[in-house]
Scaffold this motif. Sequence first.
Motif, PDB file in Angstrom:
ATOM      1  N   TRP A   1       0.821  -1.207   0.000  1.00 52.14           N
ATOM      2  CA  TRP A   1       0.000   0.000   0.000  1.00 52.14           C
ATOM      3  C   TRP A   1       0.856   1.260   0.000  1.00 52.14           C
ATOM      4  N   GLU A   2       2.001   1.208   0.649  1.00 52.65           N
ATOM      5  CA  GLU A   2       2.910   2.358   0.635  1.00 52.65           C
ATOM      6  C   GLU A   2       3.471   2.581  -0.767  1.00 52.65           C
TER       7      GLU A   2
ATOM      8  N   ALA B   1       2.782   5.690  -3.480  1.00 53.39           N
ATOM      9  CA  ALA B   1       3.901   6.406  -4.096  1.00 53.39           C
ATOM     10  C   ALA B   1       3.778   6.420  -5.618  1.00 53.39           C
ATOM     11  N   VAL B   2       3.399   5.278  -6.192  1.00 51.34           N
ATOM     12  CA  VAL B   2       3.239   5.189  -7.643  1.00 51.34           C
ATOM     13  C   VAL B   2       2.079   6.075  -8.116  1.00 51.34           C
ATOM     14  N   LEU B   3       0.985   6.088  -7.370  1.00 49.51           N
ATOM     15  CA  LEU B   3      -0.142   6.949  -7.724  1.00 49.51           C
ATOM     16  C   LEU B   3       0.252   8.422  -7.700  1.00 49.51           C
ATOM     17  N   ALA B   4       1.030   8.806  -6.694  1.00 50.74           N
ATOM     18  CA  ALA B   4       1.478  10.195  -6.604  1.00 50.74           C
ATOM     19  C   ALA B   4       2.373  10.550  -7.786  1.00 50.74           C
ATOM     20  N   ALA B   5       3.273   9.635  -8.149  1.00 48.38           N
ATOM     21  CA  ALA B   5       4.157   9.883  -9.296  1.00 48.38           C
ATOM     22  C   ALA B   5       3.360   9.967 -10.592  1.00 48.38           C
ATOM     23  N   ALA B   6       2.351   9.105 -10.733  1.00 50.54           N
ATOM     24  CA  ALA B   6       1.504   9.132 -11.928  1.00 50.54           C
ATOM     25  C   ALA B   6       0.742  10.448 -12.038  1.00 50.54           C
TER      26      ALA B   6
ATOM     27  N   ILE C   1       8.567   8.698  -6.426  1.00 53.18           N
ATOM     28  CA  ILE C   1       8.232   7.403  -5.827  1.00 53.18           C
ATOM     29  C   ILE C   1       9.095   7.134  -4.599  1.00 53.18           C
ATOM     30  N   LEU C   2      10.399   7.395  -4.700  1.00 58.47           N
ATOM     31  CA  LEU C   2      11.297   7.164  -3.567  1.00 58.47           C
ATOM     32  C   LEU C   2      10.947   8.061  -2.383  1.00 58.47           C
ATOM     33  N   ILE C   3      10.678   9.325  -2.662  1.00 56.38           N
ATOM     34  CA  ILE C   3      10.373  10.276  -1.591  1.00 56.38           C
ATOM     35  C   ILE C   3       9.052   9.919  -0.910  1.00 56.38           C
ATOM     36  N   ILE C   4       8.023   9.672  -1.703  1.00 55.95           N
ATOM     37  CA  ILE C   4       6.707   9.358  -1.123  1.00 55.95           C
ATOM     38  C   ILE C   4       6.752   8.039  -0.377  1.00 55.95           C
ATOM     39  N   PHE C   5       7.429   7.037  -0.931  1.00 54.35           N
ATOM     40  CA  PHE C   5       7.513   5.728  -0.273  1.00 54.35           C
ATOM     41  C   PHE C   5       8.178   5.857   1.090  1.00 54.35           C
ATOM     42  N   HIS C   6       9.177   6.739   1.162  1.00 54.45           N
ATOM     43  CA  HIS C   6       9.852   6.966   2.446  1.00 54.45           C
ATOM     44  C   HIS C   6       8.935   7.710   3.414  1.00 54.45           C
ATOM     45  N   CYS C   7       8.232   8.702   2.928  1.00 54.37           N
ATOM     46  CA  CYS C   7       7.392   9.536   3.794  1.00 54.37           C
ATOM     47  C   CYS C   7       6.195   8.777   4.356  1.00 54.37           C
ATOM     48  N   VAL C   8       5.600   7.888   3.547  1.00 56.22           N
ATOM     49  CA  VAL C   8       4.394   7.206   4.016  1.00 56.22           C
ATOM     50  C   VAL C   8       4.693   6.139   5.056  1.00 56.22           C
ATOM     51  N   ASN C   9       5.958   5.952   5.401  1.00 59.26           N
ATOM     52  CA  ASN C   9       6.280   5.057   6.514  1.00 59.26           C
ATOM     53  C   ASN C   9       5.991   5.720   7.856  1.00 59.26           C
ATOM     54  N   ILE C  10       5.622   6.983   7.830  1.00 61.77           N
ATOM     55  CA  ILE C  10       5.212   7.674   9.046  1.00 61.77           C
ATOM     56  C   ILE C  10       3.829   7.144   9.442  1.00 61.77           C
ATOM     57  N   PRO C  11       3.650   6.696  10.701  1.00 63.84           N
ATOM     58  CA  PRO C  11       2.385   6.059  11.109  1.00 63.84           C
ATOM     59  C   PRO C  11       1.135   6.850  10.755  1.00 63.84           C
ATOM     60  N   VAL C  12       1.156   8.163  10.975  1.00 60.41           N
ATOM     61  CA  VAL C  12      -0.033   8.969  10.686  1.00 60.41           C
ATOM     62  C   VAL C  12      -0.413   8.873   9.218  1.00 60.41           C
TER      63      VAL C  12
ATOM     64  N   ASP D   1       0.498   6.416   7.169  1.00 64.04           N
ATOM     65  CA  ASP D   1       0.102   5.027   6.904  1.00 64.04           C
ATOM     66  C   ASP D   1      -1.383   4.823   7.171  1.00 64.04           C
ATOM     67  N   ARG D   2      -1.848   5.359   8.287  1.00 59.19           N
ATOM     68  CA  ARG D   2      -3.254   5.184   8.636  1.00 59.19           C
ATOM     69  C   ARG D   2      -4.182   5.923   7.671  1.00 59.19           C
ATOM     70  N   LEU D   3      -3.640   6.933   6.966  1.00 54.21           N
ATOM     71  CA  LEU D   3      -4.447   7.675   6.003  1.00 54.21           C
ATOM     72  C   LEU D   3      -4.546   6.965   4.655  1.00 54.21           C
ATOM     73  N   ILE D   4      -3.454   6.335   4.217  1.00 53.25           N
ATOM     74  CA  ILE D   4      -3.427   5.769   2.869  1.00 53.25           C
ATOM     75  C   ILE D   4      -3.878   4.314   2.824  1.00 53.25           C
ATOM     76  N   ILE D   5      -3.775   3.607   3.952  1.00 54.20           N
ATOM     77  CA  ILE D   5      -4.142   2.194   3.962  1.00 54.20           C
ATOM     78  C   ILE D   5      -5.630   2.068   4.284  1.00 54.20           C
ATOM     79  N   PRO D   6      -6.393   1.353   3.469  1.00 59.15           N
ATOM     80  CA  PRO D   6      -7.829   1.195   3.734  1.00 59.15           C
ATOM     81  C   PRO D   6      -8.098   0.627   5.121  1.00 59.15           C
ATOM     82  N   ARG D   7      -9.142   1.126   5.741  1.00 62.08           N
ATOM     83  CA  ARG D   7      -9.482   0.690   7.103  1.00 62.08           C
ATOM     84  C   ARG D   7      -9.716  -0.819   7.161  1.00 62.08           C
ATOM     85  N   THR D   8     -10.348  -1.355   6.138  1.00 60.49           N
ATOM     86  CA  THR D   8     -10.628  -2.800   6.141  1.00 60.49           C
ATOM     87  C   THR D   8      -9.338  -3.610   6.132  1.00 60.49           C
TER      88      THR D   8
END
Length: 229
Positions: free
Chosen positions: A49-50, A54-59, A100-111, A113-120
């Motif tokens: 998901w991370e 990142a790929v979606l942001a780059a796209a 992709i590298l920058i976003i992939f690194h940034c989304v490892n921040i817990p806050v 992660d909880r935003l981008i990963i579906p609740r289910t």
Amino acid sequence: MKTETMLKKLHLDETAFREIRDSVKKAENGTRGEITLAVTAESDSYAFWELFAAVLAAAAVFAAALPFAGKLNMLALHFFWEVPVWYLPLLYGISCFSIILIIFHCVNIPVLDRLIIPRTVLDTCVTQRAFRCFTESGTYNTAEHSGILIFASYLEKQVRIVADSGISAKISRELWTIIADAMAAQLGKGNGKEAFTEAVEKCGELLAEHFPPGDTNPDELPDGLAIVQ
């Protein structure tokens, strides 16, 4: 997330671990049931998901930059006599890869992660990790099938209480859910010790009601809080 970071945020030090262990011993003195505790920094790596985010942001950046290809080419002509054919594809490729590298690194921040990963997905991963821990810890294997696991996953801010068959037949799941929700709220405030000790006390009261202590009350499982990966 690193385990050390989780322990620091939950204020779980040696004193807290000792008090949590003592609370389990006290609760188990009043019941034949067994209580095991476990905490993990995160129930899954969530790498897919991370990377997907990142790929979606780059796209999105690539799509937004396409209309400016002509202007970028004209800008390059101000600095070079001739602009190679591969100039723009290379520029776009490097830009997207860097994003992709920058976003992939940034989304490892817990806050984040909880935003981008579906609740289910978060719910499912925590539940699956809790059941795996229930098996790995041996909580399923007590003499009267009277063991419960209190499992907390920090990144997801979720708690699961898994009860063995002997307990499930006597205690409603809704009661465990109420305790788990209250514990999750405490963890969200960074009160790790209070979260576990209060949950242990409440679970101990429920167990004592249905599994009162007998002539022998062996301690079948470890009493301390286990850190699992």
